[in-house]
Write a protein that holds these residues in place. Sequence first.
Motif, PDB file in Angstrom:
ATOM      1  N   UNK A  39      35.896  30.664  18.228  1.00  0.00           N
ATOM      2  CA  UNK A  39      36.493  29.982  19.385  1.00  0.00           C
ATOM      3  C   UNK A  39      35.756  28.675  19.693  1.00  0.00           C
ATOM      4  N   UNK A  40      36.495  27.766  20.303  1.00  0.00           N
ATOM      5  CA  UNK A  40      35.880  26.502  20.726  1.00  0.00           C
ATOM      6  C   UNK A  40      35.072  26.750  21.996  1.00  0.00           C
ATOM      7  N   UNK A  41      34.312  25.759  22.401  1.00  0.00           N
ATOM      8  CA  UNK A  41      33.510  25.862  23.626  1.00  0.00           C
ATOM      9  C   UNK A  41      34.404  26.116  24.835  1.00  0.00           C
ATOM     10  N   UNK A  42      35.544  25.423  24.908  1.00  0.00           N
ATOM     11  CA  UNK A  42      36.465  25.591  26.032  1.00  0.00           C
ATOM     12  C   UNK A  42      37.062  27.002  26.037  1.00  0.00           C
ATOM     13  N   UNK A  43      37.460  27.512  24.868  1.00  0.00           N
ATOM     14  CA  UNK A  43      38.005  28.863  24.794  1.00  0.00           C
ATOM     15  C   UNK A  43      36.956  29.893  25.203  1.00  0.00           C
ATOM     16  N   UNK A  44      35.733  29.694  24.738  1.00  0.00           N
ATOM     17  CA  UNK A  44      34.652  30.624  25.062  1.00  0.00           C
ATOM     18  C   UNK A  44      34.381  30.640  26.563  1.00  0.00           C
ATOM     19  N   UNK A  45      34.388  29.480  27.186  1.00  0.00           N
ATOM     20  CA  UNK A  45      34.188  29.399  28.627  1.00  0.00           C
ATOM     21  C   UNK A  45      35.326  30.098  29.371  1.00  0.00           C
ATOM     22  N   UNK A  46      36.560  29.876  28.912  1.00  0.00           N
ATOM     23  CA  UNK A  46      37.716  30.518  29.530  1.00  0.00           C
ATOM     24  C   UNK A  46      37.629  32.032  29.403  1.00  0.00           C
ATOM     25  N   UNK A  47      37.299  32.535  28.218  1.00  0.00           N
ATOM     26  CA  UNK A  47      37.177  33.979  27.997  1.00  0.00           C
ATOM     27  C   UNK A  47      36.089  34.570  28.883  1.00  0.00           C
ATOM     28  N   UNK A  48      34.967  33.865  28.999  1.00  0.00           N
ATOM     29  CA  UNK A  48      33.860  34.333  29.822  1.00  0.00           C
ATOM     30  C   UNK A  48      34.286  34.457  31.285  1.00  0.00           C
ATOM     31  N   UNK A  49      34.968  33.447  31.800  1.00  0.00           N
ATOM     32  CA  UNK A  49      35.403  33.472  33.196  1.00  0.00           C
ATOM     33  C   UNK A  49      36.415  34.591  33.429  1.00  0.00           C
ATOM     34  N   UNK A  50      37.351  34.771  32.502  1.00  0.00           N
ATOM     35  CA  UNK A  50      38.351  35.833  32.645  1.00  0.00           C
ATOM     36  C   UNK A  50      37.678  37.195  32.670  1.00  0.00           C
ATOM     37  N   UNK A  51      36.743  37.429  31.770  1.00  0.00           N
ATOM     38  CA  UNK A  51      36.042  38.711  31.721  1.00  0.00           C
ATOM     39  C   UNK A  51      35.215  38.908  32.987  1.00  0.00           C
ATOM     40  N   UNK A  52      34.527  37.874  33.434  1.00  0.00           N
ATOM     41  CA  UNK A  52      33.704  37.967  34.636  1.00  0.00           C
ATOM     42  C   UNK A  52      34.555  38.310  35.865  1.00  0.00           C
ATOM     43  N   UNK A  53      35.685  37.641  36.027  1.00  0.00           N
ATOM     44  CA  UNK A  53      36.577  37.918  37.160  1.00  0.00           C
ATOM     45  C   UNK A  53      37.105  39.343  37.073  1.00  0.00           C
ATOM     46  N   UNK A  54      37.504  39.774  35.889  1.00  0.00           N
ATOM     47  CA  UNK A  54      38.007  41.138  35.710  1.00  0.00           C
ATOM     48  C   UNK A  54      36.951  42.167  36.097  1.00  0.00           C
ATOM     49  N   UNK A  55      35.724  41.970  35.635  1.00  0.00           N
ATOM     50  CA  UNK A  55      34.645  42.915  35.951  1.00  0.00           C
ATOM     51  C   UNK A  55      34.366  42.926  37.452  1.00  0.00           C
ATOM     52  N   UNK A  56      34.332  41.769  38.094  1.00  0.00           N
ATOM     53  CA  UNK A  56      34.097  41.710  39.538  1.00  0.00           C
ATOM     54  C   UNK A  56      35.208  42.407  40.319  1.00  0.00           C
ATOM     55  N   UNK A  57      36.467  42.228  39.901  1.00  0.00           N
ATOM     56  CA  UNK A  57      37.583  42.900  40.568  1.00  0.00           C
ATOM     57  C   UNK A  57      37.469  44.411  40.393  1.00  0.00           C
ATOM     58  N   UNK A  58      37.145  44.859  39.185  1.00  0.00           N
ATOM     59  CA  UNK A  58      37.004  46.298  38.945  1.00  0.00           C
ATOM     60  C   UNK A  58      35.838  46.873  39.745  1.00  0.00           C
ATOM     61  N   UNK A  59      34.741  46.123  39.881  1.00  0.00           N
ATOM     62  CA  UNK A  59      33.612  46.572  40.707  1.00  0.00           C
ATOM     63  C   UNK A  59      34.028  46.698  42.167  1.00  0.00           C
ATOM     64  N   UNK A  60      34.797  45.738  42.661  1.00  0.00           N
ATOM     65  CA  UNK A  60      35.244  45.783  44.054  1.00  0.00           C
ATOM     66  C   UNK A  60      36.163  46.975  44.288  1.00  0.00           C
TER      67      UNK A  60
END
Length: 82
Positions: A39-60
């Motif tokens: 993945x490109x740097x932009x794709x990697x950043x996007x994937x990271x943010x999506x995973x982070x948001x998903x994990x935070x929502x599941x924690x909440x």
Amino acid sequence: MTDSKAAVPTPNEKKSEKRTSLPTFYRQVVAELRKVVWPTQQQLTTYFIVVLVFVLVMMAITAGLDLGFGKLMFWVFGGRDA
């Protein structure tokens, strides 16, 4: 219908196979990794943010359910509600 003997080697056939040497294995691994589309740097950043948001929502959700069920159990069984 294909012959199933050809697809799955028997234990005797497995014994006759020669093990791959370490340098050959390493070369094969490197060749396979060259085929990977990284993945490109932009794709990697996007994937990271999506995973982070998903994990935070599941924690909440999990924390909310835990708090809710805990309070419900204290109410049902008459314990001290903190």
